[in-house]
Scaffold this motif. Structure first.
Motif, PDB file in Angstrom:
ATOM      1  N   ASP A 110     -36.983  23.286  46.709  1.00 33.97           N
ATOM      2  CA  ASP A 110     -37.256  21.899  46.307  1.00 33.97           C
ATOM      3  C   ASP A 110     -36.265  20.945  46.969  1.00 33.97           C
ATOM      4  O   ASP A 110     -36.635  19.878  47.460  1.00 33.97           O
ATOM      5  CB  ASP A 110     -37.171  21.757  44.787  1.00 33.97           C
ATOM      6  CG  ASP A 110     -38.384  22.319  44.068  1.00 33.97           C
ATOM      7  OD1 ASP A 110     -39.407  22.568  44.728  1.00 33.97           O
ATOM      8  OD2 ASP A 110     -38.308  22.509  42.833  1.00 33.97           O
ATOM      9  N   ASP A 111     -34.985  21.335  46.973  1.00 34.91           N
ATOM     10  CA  ASP A 111     -33.942  20.484  47.543  1.00 34.91           C
ATOM     11  C   ASP A 111     -34.121  20.310  49.049  1.00 34.91           C
ATOM     12  O   ASP A 111     -33.973  19.211  49.584  1.00 34.91           O
ATOM     13  CB  ASP A 111     -32.557  21.075  47.260  1.00 34.91           C
ATOM     14  CG  ASP A 111     -32.184  21.014  45.779  1.00 34.91           C
ATOM     15  OD1 ASP A 111     -32.860  20.284  45.027  1.00 34.91           O
ATOM     16  OD2 ASP A 111     -31.232  21.715  45.382  1.00 34.91           O
ATOM     17  N   PHE A 112     -34.442  21.405  49.716  1.00 29.99           N
ATOM     18  CA  PHE A 112     -34.542  21.353  51.177  1.00 29.99           C
ATOM     19  C   PHE A 112     -35.840  20.714  51.653  1.00 29.99           C
ATOM     20  O   PHE A 112     -35.865  19.991  52.645  1.00 29.99           O
ATOM     21  CB  PHE A 112     -34.441  22.771  51.757  1.00 29.99           C
ATOM     22  CG  PHE A 112     -34.569  22.832  53.248  1.00 29.99           C
ATOM     23  CD1 PHE A 112     -33.544  22.382  54.073  1.00 29.99           C
ATOM     24  CD2 PHE A 112     -35.716  23.351  53.852  1.00 29.99           C
ATOM     25  CE1 PHE A 112     -33.657  22.433  55.459  1.00 29.99           C
ATOM     26  CE2 PHE A 112     -35.839  23.400  55.229  1.00 29.99           C
ATOM     27  CZ  PHE A 112     -34.803  22.941  56.037  1.00 29.99           C
ATOM     28  N   ALA A 113     -36.919  20.977  50.934  1.00 27.16           N
ATOM     29  CA  ALA A 113     -38.257  20.596  51.415  1.00 27.16           C
ATOM     30  C   ALA A 113     -38.648  19.165  51.082  1.00 27.16           C
ATOM     31  O   ALA A 113     -39.818  18.795  51.235  1.00 27.16           O
ATOM     32  CB  ALA A 113     -39.298  21.560  50.856  1.00 27.16           C
ATOM     33  N   VAL A 114     -37.691  18.360  50.666  1.00 29.87           N
ATOM     34  CA  VAL A 114     -37.988  16.943  50.437  1.00 29.87           C
ATOM     35  C   VAL A 114     -38.537  16.320  51.717  1.00 29.87           C
ATOM     36  O   VAL A 114     -39.408  15.440  51.683  1.00 29.87           O
ATOM     37  CB  VAL A 114     -36.714  16.198  49.971  1.00 29.87           C
ATOM     38  CG1 VAL A 114     -36.957  14.692  49.948  1.00 29.87           C
ATOM     39  CG2 VAL A 114     -36.297  16.681  48.589  1.00 29.87           C
ATOM     40  N   GLN A 115     -38.043  16.795  52.859  1.00 29.52           N
ATOM     41  CA  GLN A 115     -38.504  16.306  54.155  1.00 29.52           C
ATOM     42  C   GLN A 115     -39.619  17.187  54.736  1.00 29.52           C
ATOM     43  O   GLN A 115     -39.990  17.045  55.898  1.00 29.52           O
ATOM     44  CB  GLN A 115     -37.329  16.259  55.138  1.00 29.52           C
ATOM     45  CG  GLN A 115     -36.189  15.345  54.698  1.00 29.52           C
ATOM     46  CD  GLN A 115     -35.041  15.360  55.691  1.00 29.52           C
ATOM     47  OE1 GLN A 115     -35.244  15.486  56.899  1.00 29.52           O
ATOM     48  NE2 GLN A 115     -33.818  15.221  55.191  1.00 29.52           N
ATOM     49  N   GLY A 116     -40.146  18.082  53.929  1.00 30.23           N
ATOM     50  CA  GLY A 116     -41.197  18.978  54.388  1.00 30.23           C
ATOM     51  C   GLY A 116     -40.658  20.370  54.685  1.00 30.23           C
ATOM     52  O   GLY A 116     -39.445  20.567  54.833  1.00 30.23           O
ATOM     53  N   LEU A 117     -41.556  21.330  54.756  1.00 26.56           N
ATOM     54  CA  LEU A 117     -41.180  22.709  55.077  1.00 26.56           C
ATOM     55  C   LEU A 117     -42.176  23.232  56.106  1.00 26.56           C
ATOM     56  O   LEU A 117     -43.336  23.479  55.793  1.00 26.56           O
ATOM     57  CB  LEU A 117     -41.207  23.581  53.814  1.00 26.56           C
ATOM     58  CG  LEU A 117     -40.838  25.055  54.001  1.00 26.56           C
ATOM     59  CD1 LEU A 117     -39.413  25.193  54.537  1.00 26.56           C
ATOM     60  CD2 LEU A 117     -40.983  25.815  52.688  1.00 26.56           C
ATOM     61  N   ASP A 118     -41.698  23.371  57.337  1.00 25.89           N
ATOM     62  CA  ASP A 118     -42.576  23.803  58.421  1.00 25.89           C
ATOM     63  C   ASP A 118     -42.662  25.328  58.525  1.00 25.89           C
ATOM     64  O   ASP A 118     -43.737  25.873  58.731  1.00 25.89           O
ATOM     65  CB  ASP A 118     -42.089  23.220  59.753  1.00 25.89           C
ATOM     66  CG  ASP A 118     -42.123  21.704  59.753  1.00 25.89           C
ATOM     67  OD1 ASP A 118     -43.215  21.134  59.605  1.00 25.89           O
ATOM     68  OD2 ASP A 118     -41.046  21.085  59.884  1.00 25.89           O
ATOM     69  N   ILE A 119     -41.509  25.993  58.383  1.00 22.13           N
ATOM     70  CA  ILE A 119     -41.472  27.447  58.517  1.00 22.13           C
ATOM     71  C   ILE A 119     -40.541  28.043  57.475  1.00 22.13           C
ATOM     72  O   ILE A 119     -39.408  27.573  57.301  1.00 22.13           O
ATOM     73  CB  ILE A 119     -40.992  27.873  59.919  1.00 22.13           C
ATOM     74  CG1 ILE A 119     -41.875  27.284  61.027  1.00 22.13           C
ATOM     75  CG2 ILE A 119     -40.964  29.402  60.041  1.00 22.13           C
ATOM     76  CD1 ILE A 119     -41.348  27.568  62.441  1.00 22.13           C
ATOM     77  N   LEU A 120     -41.007  29.065  56.799  1.00 20.92           N
ATOM     78  CA  LEU A 120     -40.143  29.881  55.946  1.00 20.92           C
ATOM     79  C   LEU A 120     -40.027  31.247  56.608  1.00 20.92           C
ATOM     80  O   LEU A 120     -41.041  31.901  56.896  1.00 20.92           O
ATOM     81  CB  LEU A 120     -40.732  30.047  54.545  1.00 20.92           C
ATOM     82  CG  LEU A 120     -39.997  31.087  53.673  1.00 20.92           C
ATOM     83  CD1 LEU A 120     -38.627  30.566  53.252  1.00 20.92           C
ATOM     84  CD2 LEU A 120     -40.823  31.479  52.451  1.00 20.92           C
TER      85      LEU A 120
END
Length: 242
Positions: free
Chosen positions: A65-75
């Motif tokens: 949640d904290d990191f993906a504020v700007q989106g999540l392209d690859i996990l």
């Protein structure tokens, strides 16, 4: 791109973190013990660090949640536990720990990331399995082998479910890679391992497979061939080999 690497404090995960940071991406480097992370990575431009255990779903969810504020392209999930039952007894606690990390941890990390990617209608899930996961029987490490087969099965399931929504799922199936961890497991020298590949070359192959949104990458080809041959042998032959 915004890339989260779970298991990024050592081995292939760390090498991939360096690769994407050098490329200019924003990278979340995640692991159970951030003290293992080299000092230069803490201060690298684009690097964000999170300390959690992949078995802790709530902690994974909070970091994502904290990191993906700007989106999540690859996990990318490289976290995994190997336990050699040829030299140690696999007790109840260790068996459970392996399942929680290699199987259920991966599953809820994929589920949490998929939830975000479905909202974006884009993204890619990547998991590191092992050549052991292609073996039908692996004397001395059969539980580990089974967990890595589960990784491949989970990737296949998520791929089928998410493909209609423009989300790719890539399974990486490496043979022996000359990482510090592998050397530590082999008294400092893993050069005797069959068809062992340098970490740099492995990262290049993995990065290309991710960029190409491939379903599965198995390397090196010699190990893929060898596993195919071993799977044709009767089980008693493998037991004798053990």
């Amino acid at each position: 791109m915004n890339i989260m690497i779970v298991g990024g404090t050592s081995g292939i995960g760390l090498a991939l973190a360096r690769y994407y940071l050098q490329r200019g991406d924003r990278v979340a480097v995640c692991g159970r013990d951030l003290q293992r992370l080299p000092a230069d990575l803490h201060d690298a431009v684009g690097a964000v660090t999170f300390q959690f255990d992949i078995a802790d779903r709530a902690a994974v969810a909070q970091a994502m949640d904290d990191f993906a504020v700007q989106g999540l392209d690859i996990l990318i999930v490289t976290a995994g536990i190997y336990f050699n039952t040829r030299s140690h007894l696999l007790d109840e606690a260790t068996s459970l720990r392996m399942l929680q990390t290699n199987v259920s941890g991966l599953n809820h990390a994929f589920e949490l990331a998929a939830t975000k990617m479905l909202k974006q209608k884009s993204g890619q899930l990547v998991a590191i399995s092992s050549i052991a996961g292609l073996l039908h029987d692996y004397p001395g490490a059969s539980v580990y082998s089974a967990t890595k087969r589960s990784v491949l099965s989970l990737c296949d399931t998520y791929r089928m479910a998410l493909k209609p929504f423009s989300i790719a799922v890539t399974a990486i199936v490496p043979g022996y890679v000359d990482t510090a961890k592998l050397r530590a497991l082999n008294e400092g020298d893993a050069s005797h391992k069959p068809f062992i590949m340098s970490e740099q070359k492995a990262v290049g192959l993995i990065a290309d497979a991710i960029a190409g949104r491939k379903d599965r990458l198995v390397f090196p080809w010699q190990m893929k061939w060898l596993v195919g041959v071993l799977n044709l042998l009767p089980r008693w032959v493998l037991r004798v080999r053990k």
